[in-house]
Design a protein around this motif. Structure first.
Motif, PDB file in Angstrom:
ATOM      1  N   VAL A 140     -42.848 -18.816  52.224  1.00 57.65           N
ATOM      2  CA  VAL A 140     -42.932 -20.229  52.411  1.00 57.65           C
ATOM      3  C   VAL A 140     -43.672 -20.497  53.699  1.00 57.65           C
ATOM      4  O   VAL A 140     -44.634 -21.235  53.756  1.00 57.65           O
ATOM      5  N   GLU A 141     -43.525 -19.403  54.817  1.00 59.82           N
ATOM      6  CA  GLU A 141     -44.124 -19.557  55.924  1.00 59.82           C
ATOM      7  C   GLU A 141     -45.800 -18.796  55.815  1.00 59.82           C
ATOM      8  O   GLU A 141     -46.307 -18.959  56.991  1.00 59.82           O
ATOM      9  N   GLY A 142     -46.010 -18.271  54.729  1.00 61.38           N
ATOM     10  CA  GLY A 142     -47.341 -17.678  54.603  1.00 61.38           C
ATOM     11  C   GLY A 142     -47.398 -16.434  55.207  1.00 61.38           C
ATOM     12  O   GLY A 142     -48.710 -15.937  55.194  1.00 61.38           O
ATOM     13  N   ARG A 143     -46.450 -15.745  55.399  1.00 67.40           N
ATOM     14  CA  ARG A 143     -46.621 -14.472  55.955  1.00 67.40           C
ATOM     15  C   ARG A 143     -46.549 -13.312  54.926  1.00 67.40           C
ATOM     16  O   ARG A 143     -46.878 -12.235  55.195  1.00 67.40           O
ATOM     17  N   ALA A 144     -46.189 -13.681  53.725  1.00 61.90           N
ATOM     18  CA  ALA A 144     -46.389 -12.860  52.598  1.00 61.90           C
ATOM     19  C   ALA A 144     -46.934 -13.429  51.510  1.00 61.90           C
ATOM     20  O   ALA A 144     -46.861 -14.675  51.210  1.00 61.90           O
ATOM     21  N   ASP A 145     -47.583 -12.860  50.405  1.00 58.14           N
ATOM     22  CA  ASP A 145     -48.052 -13.385  49.054  1.00 58.14           C
ATOM     23  C   ASP A 145     -46.969 -13.112  48.104  1.00 58.14           C
ATOM     24  O   ASP A 145     -46.867 -14.213  47.203  1.00 58.14           O
ATOM     25  N   ALA A 146     -46.284 -11.985  47.937  1.00 60.67           N
ATOM     26  CA  ALA A 146     -45.473 -12.119  46.877  1.00 60.67           C
ATOM     27  C   ALA A 146     -44.198 -11.473  47.489  1.00 60.67           C
ATOM     28  O   ALA A 146     -44.059 -10.811  48.611  1.00 60.67           O
TER      29      ALA A 146
END
Length: 302
Positions: A140-146
């Protein structure tokens, strides 16, 4: 011959799920739409591809041929799209993947190697996590893609969910426990035994699933101390604070000299999935999904 890839995707989903309804959920379609796609594919091929049995929907011999060859076509199509996008955009950004080591150690290195063969510029950047809130927050926070994570995740429409494999559940028992001499356990054997594990920040339905609460007979599980990490769970069990219910892959990853692990034979299995934000446009995610499924297929068929 009007052979659309979406028809092959429908057959692949039905074969994997054994149900039109569950396949519809995976494909984000209605059950009627999936049934219509299967009928359309059968008209194109000219023979029945599925048959309904008491245990669910199974493929006919012709259906198995179409599924196998169709899977290769779908894989080639995904690779084509990925390579075309990479050609247009240049070197791809690293794919940041949240994982739990004990859940993915048996396949993730092979997946990375397979991806490098298909897309030499691809880079997987692993991000370790311990609990479901940690995993979802990273997305959700954009620190990971999957993320590779265990289902369920609760009713969360923000993500696309791709189930990968099922594992039976095992129970870690403290030293000297009356059940440690058994070769297998049933849920009823755990009556009155506290269950340790994470709970804070997790949807109630997720907690109920992991702790098997309520039990099949209607009784409630006894909740033991909380722990965020596997190491904390193992310590609490070894110290006699209760048992820990975990996927089978955890047993082989974490060896502990004081604990007894036993299979919980009548519990619903754990399902590992690859998920990502629903509106993600990262072209590498489908390649990651495809290579993971191809890597896991030999184990699933053994």
């Amino acid at each position: 011959m009007d052979l659309s890839l979406r028809l092959l995707q429908a057959l692949e989903a039905v074969a994997a799920e054994g149900s039109m309804t569950r396949a519809a959920g995976v494909l984000n379609l209605t059950q009627q739409a999936v049934s219509g796609q299967i009928r359309q594919l059968e008209r194109v091929i000219g023979t029945p591809l599925v048959e309904r049995r008491s245990t669910g929907i199974e493929l006919t011999p012709a259906g198995e041929v179409v599924r196998k060859q169709g899977s290769a076509l779908l894989s080639a199509a995904r690779v084509m799209v990925t390579e075309a996008r990479l050609t247009a955009t240049g070197r791809p950004e690293p794919v940041r993947v949240v994982f739990k080591a004990q859940s993915t150690a048996h396949f993730m290195p092979a997946v990375e190697a397979a991806m490098r063969l298909e897309a030499p510029e691809a880079e997987i950047r692993p991000i370790a996590a311990h609990t479901l809130p940690d995993e979802l927050d990273a997305l959700v926070e954009g620190r990971a893609d999957a993320a590779f994570l265990w289902l369920p995740i609760g009713d969360d429409p923000r993500f696309t969910v791709h189930p990968l494999l099922d594992e039976e559940r095992w129970v870690a028992l403290p030293p000297g426990h009356p059940l440690e001499s058994r070769t297998e356990l049933r849920i009823a054997d755990l009556a009155g035994v506290p269950v340790v594990g994470p709970r804070d920040g997790m949807p109630r339905a997720v907690v109920d699933f992991w702790f098997i609460d309520p039990r099949p007979d209607g009784s409630r599980a006894v909740l033991g101390p909380q722990a965020r990490t596997p190491e904390e769970c193992l310590h609490l069990v070894a110290a006699g604070h209760g048992c820990w219910i975990a996927p089978a892959s955890t047993v082989t990853y974490f060896a502990h000299p004081r604990l007894t692990w036993l299979p919980l034979v009548d519990a619903e299995p754990n399902t590992l999935a690859l998920i990502w934000p629903r509106h993600s446009a990262n072209p590498m995610l489908h390649l990651l999904l495809d290579q993971t499924r191809r890597t896991l297929l030999p184990a699933a068929t053994n």
